[in-house]
Design an enzyme around this catalytic site. Sequence first.
Site, PDB file in Angstrom:
ATOM      1  N   CYS A  34      11.970  -7.860   1.227  1.00 37.28           N
ATOM      2  CA  CYS A  34      13.034  -6.899   1.512  1.00 37.28           C
ATOM      3  C   CYS A  34      13.605  -7.141   2.913  1.00 37.28           C
ATOM      4  CB  CYS A  34      12.509  -5.471   1.365  1.00 37.28           C
ATOM      5  SG  CYS A  34      11.466  -4.915   2.730  1.00 37.28           S
ATOM      6  N   CYS A  52       4.937  -2.497   2.658  1.00 36.28           N
ATOM      7  CA  CYS A  52       5.026  -3.700   1.833  1.00 36.28           C
ATOM      8  C   CYS A  52       3.844  -4.637   2.055  1.00 36.28           C
ATOM      9  CB  CYS A  52       6.317  -4.457   2.168  1.00 36.28           C
ATOM     10  SG  CYS A  52       7.826  -3.668   1.595  1.00 36.28           S
ATOM     11  N   CYS A  73      11.281  -6.430   5.804  1.00 35.85           N
ATOM     12  CA  CYS A  73      10.207  -7.426   5.938  1.00 35.85           C
ATOM     13  C   CYS A  73      10.735  -8.740   6.504  1.00 35.85           C
ATOM     14  CB  CYS A  73       9.515  -7.648   4.604  1.00 35.85           C
ATOM     15  SG  CYS A  73       8.450  -6.250   4.186  1.00 35.85           S
ATOM     16  N   ILE A  82       0.865  -1.184   0.000  1.00 35.40           N
ATOM     17  CA  ILE A  82       0.000   0.000   0.000  1.00 35.40           C
ATOM     18  C   ILE A  82       0.899   1.231   0.000  1.00 35.40           C
ATOM     19  CG2 ILE A  82      -1.858   1.222   1.190  1.00 35.40           C
ATOM     20  CD1 ILE A  82      -2.688  -1.447   2.464  1.00 35.40           C
ATOM     21  N   GLU A  83       1.020   1.846  -1.158  1.00 39.50           N
ATOM     22  CA  GLU A  83       1.911   2.997  -1.299  1.00 39.50           C
ATOM     23  C   GLU A  83       1.185   4.291  -0.936  1.00 39.50           C
ATOM     24  OE1 GLU A  83       3.607   2.648  -5.246  1.00 39.50           O
ATOM     25  OE2 GLU A  83       4.807   0.915  -4.632  1.00 39.50           O
ATOM     26  N   ASN A  84       1.990   5.354  -0.848  1.00 39.29           N
ATOM     27  CA  ASN A  84       1.472   6.645  -0.418  1.00 39.29           C
ATOM     28  C   ASN A  84       2.188   7.755  -1.188  1.00 39.29           C
ATOM     29  OD1 ASN A  84       1.373   9.126   1.509  1.00 39.29           O
ATOM     30  ND2 ASN A  84      -0.097   7.694   2.387  1.00 39.29           N
ATOM     31  N   ALA A  85       1.479   8.844  -1.458  1.00 36.03           N
ATOM     32  CA  ALA A  85       2.082   9.972  -2.170  1.00 36.03           C
ATOM     33  C   ALA A  85       3.310  10.495  -1.430  1.00 36.03           C
ATOM     34  CB  ALA A  85       1.058  11.086  -2.355  1.00 36.03           C
ATOM     35  N   GLU A 140       4.083  -7.768   2.978  1.00 40.19           N
ATOM     36  CA  GLU A 140       4.291  -8.666   4.118  1.00 40.19           C
ATOM     37  C   GLU A 140       3.705  -8.115   5.422  1.00 40.19           C
ATOM     38  OE1 GLU A 140       6.427  -7.831   1.770  1.00 40.19           O
ATOM     39  OE2 GLU A 140       7.784  -9.474   1.248  1.00 40.19           O
ATOM     40  N   TYR A 195       6.118   9.063  -0.187  1.00 37.54           N
ATOM     41  CA  TYR A 195       6.639   7.716  -0.449  1.00 37.54           C
ATOM     42  C   TYR A 195       6.994   6.877   0.787  1.00 37.54           C
ATOM     43  CZ  TYR A 195       7.067   9.191  -5.393  1.00 37.54           C
ATOM     44  OH  TYR A 195       6.839   9.631  -6.663  1.00 37.54           O
TER      45      TYR A 195
HETATM   46  N1  THU Z   1       7.504  -4.460  -1.837  1.00 39.30           N
HETATM   47  C1  THU Z   1       6.780  -5.350  -1.097  1.00 39.30           C
HETATM   48  O1  THU Z   1       5.550  -5.221  -0.974  1.00 39.30           O
HETATM   49  N2  THU Z   1       7.441  -6.358  -0.482  1.00 39.30           N
HETATM   50  C2  THU Z   1       8.785  -6.551  -0.564  1.00 39.30           C
HETATM   51  O2  THU Z   1       9.326  -7.355   0.184  1.00 39.30           O
HETATM   52  C3  THU Z   1       9.547  -5.819  -1.586  1.00 39.30           C
HETATM   53  C4  THU Z   1       8.937  -4.534  -2.019  1.00 39.30           C
HETATM   54  C5  THU Z   1       6.799  -3.321  -2.437  1.00 39.30           C
HETATM   55  C6  THU Z   1       7.061  -2.013  -1.728  1.00 39.30           C
HETATM   56  C7  THU Z   1       6.741  -1.012  -2.826  1.00 39.30           C
HETATM   57  O3  THU Z   1       5.354  -0.720  -2.793  1.00 39.30           O
HETATM   58  C8  THU Z   1       7.054  -1.763  -4.108  1.00 39.30           C
HETATM   59  O4  THU Z   1       7.186  -3.121  -3.772  1.00 39.30           O
HETATM   60  C9  THU Z   1       8.322  -1.301  -4.797  1.00 39.30           C
HETATM   61  O5  THU Z   1       9.394  -1.314  -3.920  1.00 39.30           O
END
Ligand code: THU
Length: 134
Positions: free
Chosen positions: A85, A52, A88, A42-45, A54, A47
């Site tokens: 990542c 993530c 996570c 779930i991203e956000n403006a 997870e 950043y």
């Molecule tokens: N992202 C994940 O959701 N999980 C990970 O373990 C790697 C990265 C997402 C974060 C971001 O929304 C997008 O992938 C690009 O980095």
Amino acid sequence: MAQDLFEAAKAAQSRAHAPYSNFFVGAAIRDENGDIHAGCNIENAAYPSGWCAEPSAISHMIVAGGRKVQELLVIGNSDDPCMPCGLCRQRLLEFIDDTASVTVHLAHPERGIIKTLTFADLYPHVFGAEQLHS
Ligand code: THU
């Protein structure tokens, strides 16, 4: 047996909010009761305020009463497997007792599971609660 995790993660991935990276991720956890909990990124403006897939799945597990990650599947659209990542890996570790016994599947929505490894392979030298008390 991981097909149920794959379907749950794929459904979650389809609901990801990733308008900035266009990198859509889903994650599904099987807990100690056999229940499955899925989540998406779930991203956000602003950043750094995004998160993530997870932690979304972990949050659903905790609210549902699960406390242990037994099996994990992460799904992404990239050619190479979408590896959890570093942050996570640490977040997941909090809910894992025996990292060698936890299977991690990395999948693609069309290609299915493309890599399977253990959490110990993914995160071999950990900082967990045991280090706090040693
Ligand atoms: N992202 C994940 O959701 N999980 C990970 O373990 C790697 C990265 C997402 C974060 C971001 O929304 C997008 O992938 C690009 O980095």
